[in-house]
Design an enzyme around this catalytic site. Structure first.
Site, PDB file in Angstrom:
ATOM      1  CB  CYS A   1      -0.915  -0.008   1.228  1.00 40.27           C
ATOM      2  SG  CYS A   1      -1.776   1.551   1.482  1.00 40.27           S
TER       3      CYS A   1
ATOM      4  CB  CYS B   1       0.973   1.188   4.358  1.00 41.13           C
ATOM      5  SG  CYS B   1      -0.695   0.853   4.964  1.00 41.13           S
TER       6      CYS B   1
ATOM      7  CG  ASP C   1      -2.470  14.906  -4.217  1.00 42.01           C
ATOM      8  OD1 ASP C   1      -3.421  14.178  -3.872  1.00 42.01           O
ATOM      9  OD2 ASP C   1      -1.873  14.791  -5.316  1.00 42.01           O
TER      10      ASP C   1
ATOM     11  CG  HIS D   1      -4.560  -0.561   4.943  1.00 44.60           C
ATOM     12  ND1 HIS D   1      -3.969   0.127   3.900  1.00 44.60           N
ATOM     13  CD2 HIS D   1      -5.536  -1.310   4.382  1.00 44.60           C
ATOM     14  CE1 HIS D   1      -4.556  -0.214   2.762  1.00 44.60           C
ATOM     15  NE2 HIS D   1      -5.511  -1.082   3.034  1.00 44.60           N
TER      16      HIS D   1
ATOM     17  CG  ASN E   1     -12.071  10.542  -5.273  1.00 45.71           C
ATOM     18  OD1 ASN E   1     -13.101  11.192  -5.377  1.00 45.71           O
ATOM     19  ND2 ASN E   1     -10.891  11.016  -5.662  1.00 45.71           N
TER      20      ASN E   1
ATOM     21  CG  HIS F   1      -6.841   9.163   0.126  1.00 50.44           C
ATOM     22  ND1 HIS F   1      -6.925   7.857  -0.290  1.00 50.44           N
ATOM     23  CD2 HIS F   1      -7.052   9.920  -0.980  1.00 50.44           C
ATOM     24  CE1 HIS F   1      -7.171   7.816  -1.588  1.00 50.44           C
ATOM     25  NE2 HIS F   1      -7.257   9.068  -2.033  1.00 50.44           N
TER      26      HIS F   1
ATOM     27  CG  HIS G   1      -8.429  14.280  -2.187  1.00 52.10           C
ATOM     28  ND1 HIS G   1      -7.364  14.263  -3.062  1.00 52.10           N
ATOM     29  CD2 HIS G   1      -8.980  13.031  -2.256  1.00 52.10           C
ATOM     30  CE1 HIS G   1      -7.279  13.063  -3.639  1.00 52.10           C
ATOM     31  NE2 HIS G   1      -8.247  12.311  -3.174  1.00 52.10           N
TER      32      HIS G   1
HETATM   33  P1  DGP Z   1      -7.504   9.243  -5.159  1.00 52.02           P
HETATM   34  O1  DGP Z   1      -7.543   9.376  -6.654  1.00 52.02           O
HETATM   35  O2  DGP Z   1      -8.672   9.845  -4.463  1.00 52.02           O
HETATM   36  O3  DGP Z   1      -7.233   7.816  -4.740  1.00 52.02           O
HETATM   37  O4  DGP Z   1      -6.258  10.126  -4.691  1.00 52.02           O
HETATM   38  C1  DGP Z   1      -4.965   9.664  -4.570  1.00 52.02           C
HETATM   39  C2  DGP Z   1      -4.088  10.879  -4.489  1.00 52.02           C
HETATM   40  O5  DGP Z   1      -2.817  10.463  -4.042  1.00 52.02           O
HETATM   41  C3  DGP Z   1      -3.888  11.600  -5.807  1.00 52.02           C
HETATM   42  O6  DGP Z   1      -4.446  12.908  -5.704  1.00 52.02           O
HETATM   43  C4  DGP Z   1      -2.386  11.658  -5.990  1.00 52.02           C
HETATM   44  C5  DGP Z   1      -1.851  11.288  -4.637  1.00 52.02           C
HETATM   45  N1  DGP Z   1      -0.622  10.526  -4.676  1.00 52.02           N
HETATM   46  C6  DGP Z   1      -0.400   9.388  -5.395  1.00 52.02           C
HETATM   47  N2  DGP Z   1       0.846   8.954  -5.158  1.00 52.02           N
HETATM   48  C7  DGP Z   1       1.414   9.823  -4.288  1.00 52.02           C
HETATM   49  C8  DGP Z   1       2.703   9.892  -3.670  1.00 52.02           C
HETATM   50  O7  DGP Z   1       3.590   9.064  -3.863  1.00 52.02           O
HETATM   51  N3  DGP Z   1       2.918  10.960  -2.846  1.00 52.02           N
HETATM   52  C9  DGP Z   1       1.961  11.898  -2.594  1.00 52.02           C
HETATM   53  N4  DGP Z   1       2.289  12.907  -1.781  1.00 52.02           N
HETATM   54  N5  DGP Z   1       0.734  11.857  -3.155  1.00 52.02           N
HETATM   55  C10 DGP Z   1       0.472  10.836  -3.986  1.00 52.02           C
END
Ligand code: DGP
Length: 112
Positions: free
Chosen positions: A3, A6, A29, A45, A85, A98, A100
């Site tokens: 994950c 995680c 993000d 988790h 989401n 998570h 946003h």
């Molecule tokens: P969702 O599409 O709702 O599952 O959002 C996942 C979010 O996670 C997306 O906006 C981009 C973010 N994200 C993906 N990989 C990483 C990462 O490695 N680091 C950070 N800081 N954010 C990430």
């Protein structure tokens, strides 16, 4: 468990911390959709909003207590949006619950 979030919690994948306590972690993000785009996750988790139960829901309350503090420290006095989401149709890409927090400009009225 394979994950991404995680691994961020373990520190094996770096992130830019915004807030942390014993239950939750907040970070920026990687692909911001607004001037402020913070993700808030439980340390435990939980796969998605669909996995929230009476046994684990206290962390969700904690997240929503922390959101106004993060919004204030990020300067979001004009308002902001909180999104989670969930699942395939919800376009959830990371399978660790998570929230946003988006703000810093007038967001669009579009939700879907
Ligand atoms: P969702 O599409 O709702 O599952 O959002 C996942 C979010 O996670 C997306 O906006 C981009 C973010 N994200 C993906 N990989 C990483 C990462 O490695 N680091 C950070 N800081 N954010 C990430």
């Amino acid at each position: 468990m394979d994950c991404l979030f995680c691994k961020i919690l373990e520190g094996t994948i770096p992130s830019t911390k915004v807030y942390e306590d014993e239950l939750v972690y907040a970070f920026r993000d990687i692909n911001p959709q607004a001037p402020v785009h913070v993700l808030i996750i439980p340390r435990e988790h939980i796969a998605s909003a669909d996995g929230i139960t009476p046994e684990n829901s206290a962390v969700v309350a904690r997240i929503f207590e922390i959101i106004p503090r993060i919004a204030a420290s990020e300067g979001l006095s004009g308002g902001y949006r909180v999104i989670t989401n969930c699942g395939e149709d919800g376009c959830q890409s990371v399978k660790h619950l998570h929230f946003h927090v988006l703000g810093g400009r007038r967001l669009t009225g579009q939700m879907g």
